[in-house]
Scaffold this active site. Structure first.
Site, PDB file in Angstrom:
ATOM      1  N   ASP A 156       0.902  -1.089   0.063  1.00  0.00           N
ATOM      2  CA  ASP A 156      -0.309  -0.479  -0.020  1.00  0.00           C
ATOM      3  C   ASP A 156       0.825   1.023   0.050  1.00  0.00           C
ATOM      4  OD1 ASP A 156       1.020  -0.668   2.999  1.00  0.00           O
ATOM      5  OD2 ASP A 156      -0.425   0.892   3.372  1.00  0.00           O
ATOM      6  N   GLU A 157      -0.384   2.482  -0.634  1.00  0.00           N
ATOM      7  CA  GLU A 157       0.461   3.536  -0.403  1.00  0.00           C
ATOM      8  C   GLU A 157       2.177   3.632  -1.077  1.00  0.00           C
ATOM      9  OE1 GLU A 157      -2.276   5.578   3.338  1.00  0.00           O
ATOM     10  OE2 GLU A 157       0.027   4.114   3.667  1.00  0.00           O
TER      11      GLU A 157
END
Length: 856
Positions: free
Chosen positions: A529-530
């Site tokens: 993620d991210e």
């Protein structure tokens, strides 16, 4: 014990031998005060607060030669501080530094300096305040001096906490709490269902069966482990370990664990308590027997864990039961702030009691790496240790208020190989699978810095080939990016063989520990993620790989990496798990960037954990889109199951709130197959317009078959220590257990709005009373007792009479009318009382532990 002493020793050896002069100014003489002034400052998404410095000593704070470090996870505008004589540096993550500039002439004894802090977004909870202040004198790197005198001035007006003109969520008051609780009746404990979570079928029978220290546990050989674990736990209940027998013939009357030939679900069980035959638990597998034993425990009186009893009468009944979902999990972040082994074992005990079977162990992130890996000592020597440093060669810089001193909880700490094996064995004995998460390719700063330290050590030893073996970044990379958390150096290079070698090494070492523990390992969660934009764009290694593999765009490296991960794990007999992004493909729609389920990995059994359903952000249906597309989905929605979100909008309630507020009713009301149905308001408190779900995908029958389960999550940025973790997790976890284990309640599929409201209210009322009168009193002493959140009383005055209620009926409520804080000797509220002036109220659990004081 954790490895803090080892970390301290390593830190002592590695710190530069710089002579530290005793500063003329004493750090403890600098007193700090922080005050929130206004959210929506200048009608923008920014906040004004005041940081006041007071020289309470006898020596002048000099004009130069010092720096003030602290933590605040909001971007801070530099110009207002510059005008106050301070230069601001955003050091990385939430780490900030103030240095005096030419406009600062020093701070004389008794003098004060007020600085304006203008920050992005909002500050509406006490845990939003800056923290971890310390002074460094002279040239860095120097010793950090922790500042112990910090006071936080609470806001006094509701408008100070208004996030925007769109913020309809009112500041919580005793009256608003009372109205929220008003329709929850007080149900007598004798009328409550004695088994929790709610079983598939429950039939009361006449009579009781007595158990005591002499009760014998008869078992087939397949269930001996479960029998002996129960026998050992019997000591805490009755003062002696129960006897276990494996009879050749008929089982003895007592507790009988039997093999069922008619059950197909390994977690299915039946439990029968009868006066003439005793207690019989039948299952096809040890897991089913274990869950039958947990139901037996919830049949026992809640106060039995307080002190051993001579004997207990158990009501006769029949239970037929099996879980709704195969995956019933709890995610725990030990990377941002560390948690001790003892606390993890305690959590496992409570998870087991309520039939949760997956511990998602988030042990690595930007701010920490928490498991010892053989052959890579820097991962814990550097990556598990935080303290004041500007080069991070010996340890990471501070984060989340961890302070300047390396080796201190909760910024520092890790689990040795043996300790992690002990955790795995403990979990396996309770039929809990530990799912390790190696956070990649972003959120990997701790690992990157650790492997940098390894590289430098081996280069100094003239071992260049060995030095590069596990290097996680391209040394020639000139890419510019900044992560959501404020880092520009937290993404591994997916293009170089050394990164893949690192992942293989860590995966193999983890698998080795699982084998030694005799624990099940089916997947490794790889994060995903991210990862910020700009990553890898100026990496020579990536340019070369793209050319070699005919990749057209930097974005294609994402799919390349996950193909590599799928092959890496499948060769080890493991499947890939990760956050939702691992199954997404970036594309364009009408010229705008959008993300769709990526068809490339659907057939590879990727398990995606979907957190983003923030109401109003546009991705409310993401979990359903992924499941409908064929991905196996673990529901982990921020709207209902992020337990680090604050309970309610109250200055004194800890936690984040960017995605939602999550009280226990949020986890209880979560409808896995149609969570639109119980969505009542957005994160700003605005009533949800049903039209917001127009055009959103609903879950198809095929999609339902791909929902493997659900999990609660606790992230630890704002949480330090066992008490804060337990406060945020409990009682929310019990709502999760009810939804993950129990059959779908009737209200979940009810079409008629009026019938839905009636059914839900009845279901909630029973659950709330179960918690207040059975399960939370049990948790007062179970596993040593938990620091769960005691709800604050609701109160209203009508016709001169004070009416008080509780979200979870069953707590003692005490009050005072003389302005003093209620204690155990204060008046006990039992019915409305006449009042003329201010009243202070407080709820108490069965231990005498009090919740927060409420002033009316």
């Amino acid at each position: 014990m954790t490895r803090l002493l080892v970390l301290l020793a390593i830190t002592t050896l590695q710190l530069p031998a710089i002579a530290q002069k005793s500063p003329a100014f004493i750090a403890d003489d600098l007193h700090l005060e922080w005050e929130l002034v206004q959210n929506q400052y200048q009608d923008k998404d920014q906040t004004l607060s005041k940081l006041r410095l007071h020289n309470a000593g006898k020596k002048k704070l000099p004009a130069t030669g010092w720096a003030l470090y602290f933590h605040l996870d909001r971007a801070i505008q530099a110009e207002p501080l510059r005008a106050g004589g301070m230069d601001l540096e955003q050091m990385g993550g939430d780490w900030r530094r103030l240095k005096p500039n030419a406009g600062f002439s020093g701070l004389a004894p008794g003098a004060r300096l007020e600085l304006d802090l203008v920050t992005d977004y909002w500050l509406i909870h006490r845990t939003d305040a800056p923290s971890g202040f310390y002074l460094v004198f002279g040239a860095d790197p120097g010793k950090g001096h922790q500042l112990s005198n910090l006071s936080i001035v609470p806001p006094t007006r509701p408008d100070q906490l208004k996030r925007s003109s769109d913020d309809r969520l009112a500041f919580v008051t005793p009256e608003s709490v009372f109205l929220q609780n008003e329709n929850t009746p007080d149900i007598p404990a004798a009328d409550l269902r004695p088994v929790f979570p709610t079983p598939v079928a429950f039939t009361p029978l006449p009579g009781f069966f007595r158990v005591d220290r002499h009760t014998i546990i008869s078992t087939t050989v397949e269930f001996e482990k479960e029998a002996r674990l129960l026998a050992a736990q019997w000591r805490a209940l009755f003062g002696a370990e129960a006897m276990v027998e494996i009879p050749r013939g008929a089982h003895l009357k007592g507790i009988s664990l039997r093999k069922s030939t008619g059950m197909t679900n390994p977690e299915q069980y039946s439990l029968t308590v009868s006066a003439d035959k005793g207690i019989i638990i039948e299952a096809a597998d040890g897991a089913g027997v274990f869950y039958g034993i947990q139901s037996l425990k919830t049949l026992l009186p809640p106060d039995l864990w307080k002190q051993p009893a001579e004997s207990v009468q158990i009501p006769c009944l029949e239970v037929q039961d099996q879980p709704r979902f195969a995956y019933r999990g709890m995610h725990v972040d030990v990377a941002r702030n560390f948690q001790t082994k003892a606390e993890i074992l305690k959590l496992l005990d409570v998870m087991a009691l309520y039939k949760l079977n997956k511990l998602h162990f988030h042990f690595s992130d930007d701010e920490g790496w928490r498991i010892e890996i053989a052959g890579l000592p820097e991962l814990t020597a550097v990556g598990a240790n935080r303290g004041h440093t500007l080069n991070e060669k010996a340890f990471l810089h501070p984060s989340y208020g961890s302070g300047p001193d390396a080796g201190q909880l909760y910024g520092s700490g890790y689990y040795s190989r043996q300790e992690f094996i002990e955790i795995l064995r403990y979990a396996a004995a309770r039929h809990i699978e530990v799912i390790p998460e190696i956070e990649l390719p972003g959120h990997a700063r701790a690992a990157i810095k650790a492997m940098d330290a390894r590289y430098e050590r081996l280069m100094a030893e003239n071992k260049p080939e060995e030095a590069r073996q596990y290097l996680l970044r391209d040394l020639e990379d000139q890419s510019v990016y900044r992560s959501v958390q404020g880092y520009n150096d937290n993404v591994v290079c997916v293009c170089q063989p050394s990164t893949i070698a690192f992942i293989e090494k860590v995966s193999d070492e983890l698998a080795s520990m699982y084998r030694e523990a005799g624990a099940r390992l089916t997947t490794i969660h790889l994060g995903g993620d991210e990862v910020p934009g700009g990553t890898w764009e100026k990496s020579p290694a990536c340019h070369a790989l793209m050319q070699k593999n005919n990749l057209k765009e930097t974005a294609d490296l994402w799919y390349y990496f996950w193909h590599k991960m799928q092959g890496l794990l499948s060769r080890r007999g493991l499947l890939v798990s990760g956050w939702e992004e691992i199954g997404m493909r970036k594309t364009k729609l009408d010229g705008e960037t959008t993300y769709l389920p990526n068809p490339d990995f659907v057939d590879d059994n990727f398990h995606v954990y979907v957190w983003n359903n923030v109401l109003g952000w546009g991705a409310e249906d993401l979990a359903y889109r992924m499941a409908n597309a064929g991905y196996k989905v673990v529901l982990a929605p921020v709207s209902n199951l992020y337990f680090d979100m604050a309970y309610q909008k109250d200055w004194n309630e800890p936690g984040y709130y960017w995605g939602a507020y999550t009280d226990v009713d949020k986890s209880f009301s979560f409808a896995p197959f149609d969570y639109y149905k119980t969505a009542k308001e957005d994160r700003m408190g605005n009533k949800i317009d049903p039209s917001v779900f127009n055009g959103k995908q609903r879950l198809t029958d095929y999609g339902k078959s791909n929902i493997v389960g659900m999990q609660g999550l606790i992230w630890s940025e704002t949480l330090r220590g066992a008490e804060t973790i337990e406060y945020m997790v409990f009682p929310k976890l019990l709502g999760l257990a009810e939804r993950a284990w129990s059959p779908a309640p009737n209200w979940e599929t009810e079409k008629d709005p009026a019938a839905f409201e009636s059914q839900y209210a009845a279901s909630w009322s029973h659950f709330a009373n179960q918690l207040g009168k059975r399960e939370l009193p049990r948790l007062d002493f179970f596993a040593g007792g938990l620091n769960y959140r005691i709800p604050s009383p609701g109160a209203v005055v009508r016709n001169g009479m004070l009416h008080v209620n509780m979200q979870l009926p069953g707590f003692d409520i005490r009050y005072t009318t003389d302005g003093t804080e209620p204690g155990l000797q204060s008046a006990l509220y039992t019915s409305p009382v006449p009042v003329k002036g201010p009243v202070r109220l407080r709820a108490f659990d069965t231990r005498g532990r009090g919740g927060r004081v409420v002033a009316w």
